[in-house]
Write a protein that holds these residues in place. Structure first.
Motif, PDB file in Angstrom:
ATOM      1  N   ARG A   1     -23.261  -6.538  -8.319  1.00  0.00           N
ATOM      2  CA  ARG A   1     -21.829  -6.836  -8.327  1.00  0.00           C
ATOM      3  C   ARG A   1     -21.216  -6.617  -9.704  1.00  0.00           C
ATOM      4  NH1 ARG A   1     -23.880 -10.655  -4.572  1.00  0.00           N
ATOM      5  NH2 ARG A   1     -22.606 -10.815  -2.701  1.00  0.00           N
ATOM      6  N   SER A   2     -22.043  -6.137 -10.631  1.00  0.00           N
ATOM      7  CA  SER A   2     -21.555  -5.933 -11.994  1.00  0.00           C
ATOM      8  C   SER A   2     -21.109  -4.489 -12.167  1.00  0.00           C
ATOM      9  CB  SER A   2     -22.648  -6.247 -13.012  1.00  0.00           C
ATOM     10  OG  SER A   2     -23.024  -7.592 -12.873  1.00  0.00           O
ATOM     11  N   PHE A   3     -20.334  -4.281 -13.203  1.00  0.00           N
ATOM     12  CA  PHE A   3     -19.743  -2.966 -13.432  1.00  0.00           C
ATOM     13  C   PHE A   3     -20.774  -1.949 -13.915  1.00  0.00           C
ATOM     14  CE2 PHE A   3     -16.878  -0.008 -15.625  1.00  0.00           C
ATOM     15  CZ  PHE A   3     -15.881   0.126 -14.665  1.00  0.00           C
ATOM     16  N   CYS A   4     -21.775  -2.428 -14.655  1.00  0.00           N
ATOM     17  CA  CYS A   4     -22.804  -1.490 -15.130  1.00  0.00           C
ATOM     18  C   CYS A   4     -24.176  -2.145 -15.011  1.00  0.00           C
ATOM     19  CB  CYS A   4     -22.527  -1.039 -16.573  1.00  0.00           C
ATOM     20  SG  CYS A   4     -23.132  -2.155 -17.842  1.00  0.00           S
ATOM     21  N   ALA A   5     -25.208  -1.404 -15.384  1.00  0.00           N
ATOM     22  CA  ALA A   5     -26.581  -1.876 -15.167  1.00  0.00           C
ATOM     23  C   ALA A   5     -26.999  -3.002 -16.102  1.00  0.00           C
ATOM     24  CB  ALA A   5     -27.541  -0.698 -15.304  1.00  0.00           C
ATOM     25  N   LEU A   6     -26.186  -3.341 -17.110  1.00  0.00           N
ATOM     26  CA  LEU A   6     -26.583  -4.451 -17.989  1.00  0.00           C
ATOM     27  C   LEU A   6     -26.614  -5.756 -17.199  1.00  0.00           C
ATOM     28  CD1 LEU A   6     -25.667  -5.058 -21.660  1.00  0.00           C
ATOM     29  CD2 LEU A   6     -25.555  -6.960 -20.082  1.00  0.00           C
ATOM     30  N   GLY A   7     -25.658  -5.908 -16.276  1.00  0.00           N
ATOM     31  CA  GLY A   7     -25.645  -7.120 -15.454  1.00  0.00           C
ATOM     32  C   GLY A   7     -26.924  -7.225 -14.628  1.00  0.00           C
ATOM     33  N   ASP A   8     -27.297  -6.139 -13.982  1.00  0.00           N
ATOM     34  CA  ASP A   8     -28.536  -6.137 -13.187  1.00  0.00           C
ATOM     35  C   ASP A   8     -29.741  -6.454 -14.077  1.00  0.00           C
ATOM     36  OD1 ASP A   8     -26.919  -5.352 -11.146  1.00  0.00           O
ATOM     37  OD2 ASP A   8     -27.703  -3.312 -10.982  1.00  0.00           O
TER      38      ASP A   8
ATOM     39  N   GLN B   1     -17.194   0.327 -23.998  1.00  0.00           N
ATOM     40  CA  GLN B   1     -17.317  -0.352 -22.706  1.00  0.00           C
ATOM     41  C   GLN B   1     -17.528   0.705 -21.626  1.00  0.00           C
ATOM     42  OE1 GLN B   1     -13.782  -2.946 -22.404  1.00  0.00           O
ATOM     43  NE2 GLN B   1     -15.192  -4.659 -22.653  1.00  0.00           N
ATOM     44  N   PRO B   2     -18.326   0.373 -20.597  1.00  0.00           N
ATOM     45  CA  PRO B   2     -18.607   1.380 -19.566  1.00  0.00           C
ATOM     46  C   PRO B   2     -17.340   1.853 -18.851  1.00  0.00           C
ATOM     47  CG  PRO B   2     -20.121  -0.467 -19.393  1.00  0.00           C
ATOM     48  CD  PRO B   2     -19.080  -0.869 -20.379  1.00  0.00           C
ATOM     49  N   ARG B   3     -17.398   3.099 -18.395  1.00  0.00           N
ATOM     50  CA  ARG B   3     -16.279   3.683 -17.648  1.00  0.00           C
ATOM     51  C   ARG B   3     -16.528   3.554 -16.149  1.00  0.00           C
ATOM     52  NH1 ARG B   3     -15.704   9.621 -20.570  1.00  0.00           N
ATOM     53  NH2 ARG B   3     -15.087   8.850 -22.626  1.00  0.00           N
TER      54      ARG B   3
ATOM     55  N   GLU C   1     -25.035  -9.636 -25.548  1.00  0.00           N
ATOM     56  CA  GLU C   1     -24.688  -8.207 -25.542  1.00  0.00           C
ATOM     57  C   GLU C   1     -23.729  -7.826 -24.413  1.00  0.00           C
ATOM     58  OE1 GLU C   1     -25.359  -6.054 -27.886  1.00  0.00           O
ATOM     59  OE2 GLU C   1     -26.615  -7.417 -29.048  1.00  0.00           O
ATOM     60  N   SER C   2     -23.462  -8.740 -23.486  1.00  0.00           N
ATOM     61  CA  SER C   2     -22.511  -8.441 -22.413  1.00  0.00           C
ATOM     62  C   SER C   2     -21.183  -8.015 -23.045  1.00  0.00           C
ATOM     63  CB  SER C   2     -22.305  -9.699 -21.567  1.00  0.00           C
ATOM     64  OG  SER C   2     -21.181  -9.528 -20.731  1.00  0.00           O
ATOM     65  N   CYS C   3     -20.610  -6.916 -22.562  1.00  0.00           N
ATOM     66  CA  CYS C   3     -19.376  -6.438 -23.201  1.00  0.00           C
ATOM     67  C   CYS C   3     -18.159  -7.207 -22.720  1.00  0.00           C
ATOM     68  CB  CYS C   3     -19.209  -4.939 -22.971  1.00  0.00           C
ATOM     69  SG  CYS C   3     -18.538  -4.529 -21.349  1.00  0.00           S
ATOM     70  N   GLY C   4     -18.333  -8.013 -21.671  1.00  0.00           N
ATOM     71  CA  GLY C   4     -17.238  -8.869 -21.213  1.00  0.00           C
ATOM     72  C   GLY C   4     -16.258  -8.214 -20.261  1.00  0.00           C
ATOM     73  N   LYS C   5     -16.530  -6.966 -19.886  1.00  0.00           N
ATOM     74  CA  LYS C   5     -15.548  -6.258 -19.056  1.00  0.00           C
ATOM     75  C   LYS C   5     -15.476  -6.831 -17.635  1.00  0.00           C
ATOM     76  CE  LYS C   5     -14.154  -1.573 -17.767  1.00  0.00           C
ATOM     77  NZ  LYS C   5     -13.949  -0.266 -18.379  1.00  0.00           N
ATOM     78  N   CYS C   6     -16.636  -7.239 -17.092  1.00  0.00           N
ATOM     79  CA  CYS C   6     -16.589  -7.716 -15.703  1.00  0.00           C
ATOM     80  C   CYS C   6     -17.081  -9.164 -15.610  1.00  0.00           C
ATOM     81  CB  CYS C   6     -17.373  -6.785 -14.787  1.00  0.00           C
ATOM     82  SG  CYS C   6     -19.136  -6.782 -15.051  1.00  0.00           S
ATOM     83  N   THR C   7     -16.536  -9.884 -14.628  1.00  0.00           N
ATOM     84  CA  THR C   7     -16.779 -11.328 -14.526  1.00  0.00           C
ATOM     85  C   THR C   7     -18.225 -11.693 -14.197  1.00  0.00           C
ATOM     86  OG1 THR C   7     -14.510 -11.437 -13.750  1.00  0.00           O
ATOM     87  CG2 THR C   7     -15.816 -13.440 -13.532  1.00  0.00           C
ATOM     88  N   PRO C   8     -18.881 -11.046 -13.226  1.00  0.00           N
ATOM     89  CA  PRO C   8     -20.241 -11.508 -12.874  1.00  0.00           C
ATOM     90  C   PRO C   8     -21.180 -11.547 -14.078  1.00  0.00           C
ATOM     91  CG  PRO C   8     -19.469  -9.877 -11.296  1.00  0.00           C
ATOM     92  CD  PRO C   8     -18.466  -9.903 -12.398  1.00  0.00           C
ATOM     93  N   CYS C   9     -21.148 -10.497 -14.906  1.00  0.00           N
ATOM     94  CA  CYS C   9     -22.053 -10.433 -16.058  1.00  0.00           C
ATOM     95  C   CYS C   9     -21.573 -11.358 -17.169  1.00  0.00           C
ATOM     96  CB  CYS C   9     -22.150  -8.980 -16.526  1.00  0.00           C
ATOM     97  SG  CYS C   9     -22.909  -8.725 -18.124  1.00  0.00           S
ATOM     98  N   ARG C  10     -20.280 -11.323 -17.470  1.00  0.00           N
ATOM     99  CA  ARG C  10     -19.759 -12.136 -18.586  1.00  0.00           C
ATOM    100  C   ARG C  10     -19.978 -13.631 -18.326  1.00  0.00           C
ATOM    101  NH1 ARG C  10     -14.569 -10.930 -18.108  1.00  0.00           N
ATOM    102  NH2 ARG C  10     -14.248 -12.811 -16.868  1.00  0.00           N
ATOM    103  N   GLU C  11     -19.554 -14.109 -17.137  1.00  0.00           N
ATOM    104  CA  GLU C  11     -19.666 -15.541 -16.835  1.00  0.00           C
ATOM    105  C   GLU C  11     -21.089 -15.901 -16.397  1.00  0.00           C
ATOM    106  OE1 GLU C  11     -17.138 -17.554 -17.494  1.00  0.00           O
ATOM    107  OE2 GLU C  11     -16.073 -15.764 -18.154  1.00  0.00           O
TER     108      GLU C  11
ATOM    109  N   TYR D   1     -25.776  -3.048 -28.016  1.00  0.00           N
ATOM    110  CA  TYR D   1     -26.696  -2.583 -26.963  1.00  0.00           C
ATOM    111  C   TYR D   1     -25.938  -1.826 -25.876  1.00  0.00           C
ATOM    112  CZ  TYR D   1     -29.890  -3.247 -22.925  1.00  0.00           C
ATOM    113  OH  TYR D   1     -30.682  -3.088 -21.821  1.00  0.00           O
ATOM    114  N   ILE D   2     -24.750  -2.290 -25.539  1.00  0.00           N
ATOM    115  CA  ILE D   2     -24.007  -1.669 -24.435  1.00  0.00           C
ATOM    116  C   ILE D   2     -23.678  -0.203 -24.742  1.00  0.00           C
ATOM    117  CG2 ILE D   2     -21.700  -2.423 -25.232  1.00  0.00           C
ATOM    118  CD1 ILE D   2     -22.977  -2.044 -21.575  1.00  0.00           C
ATOM    119  N   CYS D   3     -23.636   0.168 -26.015  1.00  0.00           N
ATOM    120  CA  CYS D   3     -23.314   1.562 -26.351  1.00  0.00           C
ATOM    121  C   CYS D   3     -24.464   2.517 -26.026  1.00  0.00           C
ATOM    122  CB  CYS D   3     -22.874   1.685 -27.803  1.00  0.00           C
ATOM    123  SG  CYS D   3     -21.242   0.974 -28.027  1.00  0.00           S
TER     124      CYS D   3
END
Ligand SMILES: Cc1cc2nc3c(=O)[nH]c(=O)nc-3n(C[C@H](O)[C@H](O)[C@H](O)COP(=O)(O)O)c2cc1C
Ligand code: SF4
Length: 447
Positions: free
Chosen positions: A387-394, A190-192, A342-352, A172-174
């Motif tokens: 606080r997430s790196f991309c909109a998937l966290g939101d 992973q998002p840039r 589907e979280s790509c794991g790049k950033c902590t707020p979304c991954r955890e 999904y992240i792609c």
């Protein structure tokens, strides 16, 4: 204000037999838009897109003409068009039929868009699972090359446009535009970090625009038939036709096309109304990333601005409808699990945060919920949102926060009842897919 209600614009060839074949496509008006585009300059074409009011159909709704005017020209580097055909947002299936039934309309839209942004190379990034889509697109691209509509001399104009079809690998992240670009370059998707934005540093570090399938297809019609063709539909601020996919507890789930501005209730009625004439309880207006709205919002017009005013989003045009028989908490839990996975794991707020959110839902639904869990859910979401790196966290927080806002009493009921749903609700948690279909009479509704 233009026409409202059901329309046939981008779906005009959906019922034409073998419209995916170039001869049939041309017999039904195909490749006339690109001929018109060849008489226009790139600046004129971008102005037409601006005048039409077209906003991106991939979810964010950014004005397309403005986006194209940001593309850096004269850098000495190639400009790329990347068509986002990843379509993985839960509930969203509006690009797939367009590519399966009328793939040449996307190819034509790509040629027109490339002429407008002065690009000689387009990539289509298609969702990995899209087997028929890929076959139809590949066939359409080959046919267009054979006729000289693609390649070094498009329609004898001396201009070059090439298309490469690339299939993703089911993440999904792609679909997020910068993760898509990394994936297309052969890296892990992973998002840039932005800036720099794709308009200056996109694919292979070159100026790039990433646009949704429907956006690019609509652009072809707008340049070919004028901005008036587009804004004869919809409202002043939300112009145009919109491909919609309506799913959930309606009698005829499926693909529809409406002018923007049509009330949600009219869309539900066009999909046959509520399954078993149940009561509308809540709906996701544009896919699982858009905050939930309730029966009270059913009469609002389907526009970008009305959805924002109601604290939601228009999203992708995926209207997901639920009745009073469905538990909002179970429904939200399913999406939380999706985003956690589907979280790509790049950033902590979304991954955890995704993981912890799912844990709290599980204990509420298993009867181990605690009084403070509802505030905890809101707290975790508020620490993910923004606080997430991309909109998937939101996106993960949307169903959580909106359901807590509109249905807090249902969460509280589950805390009191040790996770037992109210008697009038059917649990979807433990049901197998077939049982679920049967229980909801979906099997007989032709799903
Ligand atoms: C997690 C995630 C998934 C996305 N998936 C898609 C997708 O499948 N298709 C799409 O067009 N846009 C998707 N988007 C939005 C794209 O990042 C981007 O905004 C869009 O392709 C731009 O095209 P548009 O301006 O034509 O709408 C996604 C965004 C996020 C954050
Ligand atoms: S928000 Fe989630 S999907 Fe996006 S970069 Fe962070 S971990 Fe990855």
């Amino acid at each position: 204000m233009g026409t409202l209600g059901p329309v046939t614009a981008l779906s005009t060839r959906y019922d034409v037999d073998r419209a995916w074949d170039i001869d049939v496509y041309e017999d039904h008006g195909g490749y006339q838009n690109v001929r018109a585009a060849l008489d226009s300059t790139p600046d004129d074409m971008i102005q037409m897109i601006k005048d039409s009011g077209l906003r991106g159909r991939g979810g964010a709704g950014f004005p397309t003409g403005l986006k194209w005017s940001f593309i850096a020209q004269d850098t000495g580097k190639p400009v790329y068009l990347v068509v986002n055909a990843d379509e993985s947002e839960p509930g969203t299936f509006k690009d797939r039929p367009l590519m399966e039934r009328d793939p040449h309309s996307l190819v034509e839209g790509i040629i027109v868009s490339c002429l407008a942004i002065q690009s000689e190379m387009a990539y289509i990034y298609a969702r990995g699972e899209f087997g028929l889509v890929s076959r139809r697109l590949r066939h359409a691209i080959e046919q267009a090359y054979e006729r000289g509509y693609l390649g070094a001399d498009v329609f004898g104009s001396g201009k070059r446009v090439d298309i490469t079809l690339h299939r993703g690998a089911a993440a999904y992240i792609c679909g997020e535009e910068t993760a898509l670009l990394d994936s297309l370059e052969g890296r892990r998707g992973q998002p840039r970090l932005r800036p720099p934005f794709p308009a200056t540093h996109g694919l292979y570090g070159c100026p790039t625009t990433v646009n949704n399938v429907e956006t690019v297809t609509a652009a072809g019609y707008i340049v070919g038939q004028g901005p008036e063709w587009f804004n004869q539909y919809g409202t002043e601020k939300s112009a145009g036709p919109k491909l919609m996919c309506i799913s959930g507890e309606v009698k005829r789930p499926g693909n529809y096309e409406f002018a923007l501005g049509t009330p949600v209730s009219e869309m539900i009625a066009a999909a046959g109304g509520m399954l078993d004439d149940r009561e509308l309880k809540f709906f996701f207006p544009g896919g699982s990333s858009t905050p939930i709205l309730t029966a009270e919002h059913a009469d609002i017009p389907y526009t970008f601005e009305a959805m924002t005013e109601a604290d939601s989003l228009l999203g992708t045009g995926a209207l997901m409808v639920h009745s009073d028989k469905t538990s909002v908490v179970e429904t939200v839990y399913r999406y939380v699990k999706f985003y956690e996975h589907e979280s790509c794991g790049k950033c902590t707020p979304c991954r955890e945060g995704g993981y912890w959110t799912a844990q709290v839902y599980e204990r509420i639904l298993d009867g181990r919920g605690r009084a403070e869990d509802l505030d905890l859910l809101a707290d975790i979401s508020n620490n993910i949102f923004g606080r997430s790196f991309c909109a998937l966290g939101d996106a993960l927080t949307s169903p959580v926060l909106s359901s807590l806002e509109h249905f807090r009493d249902e969460y509280e009921y589950l805390l009191r009842s040790a996770g037992r749903l109210p008697d009038h609700m059917q649990s979807v948690r433990t049901a197998t897919a077939n049982e679920y279909l049967e229980r909801n009479d979906l099997a007989t509704a032709g799903v």
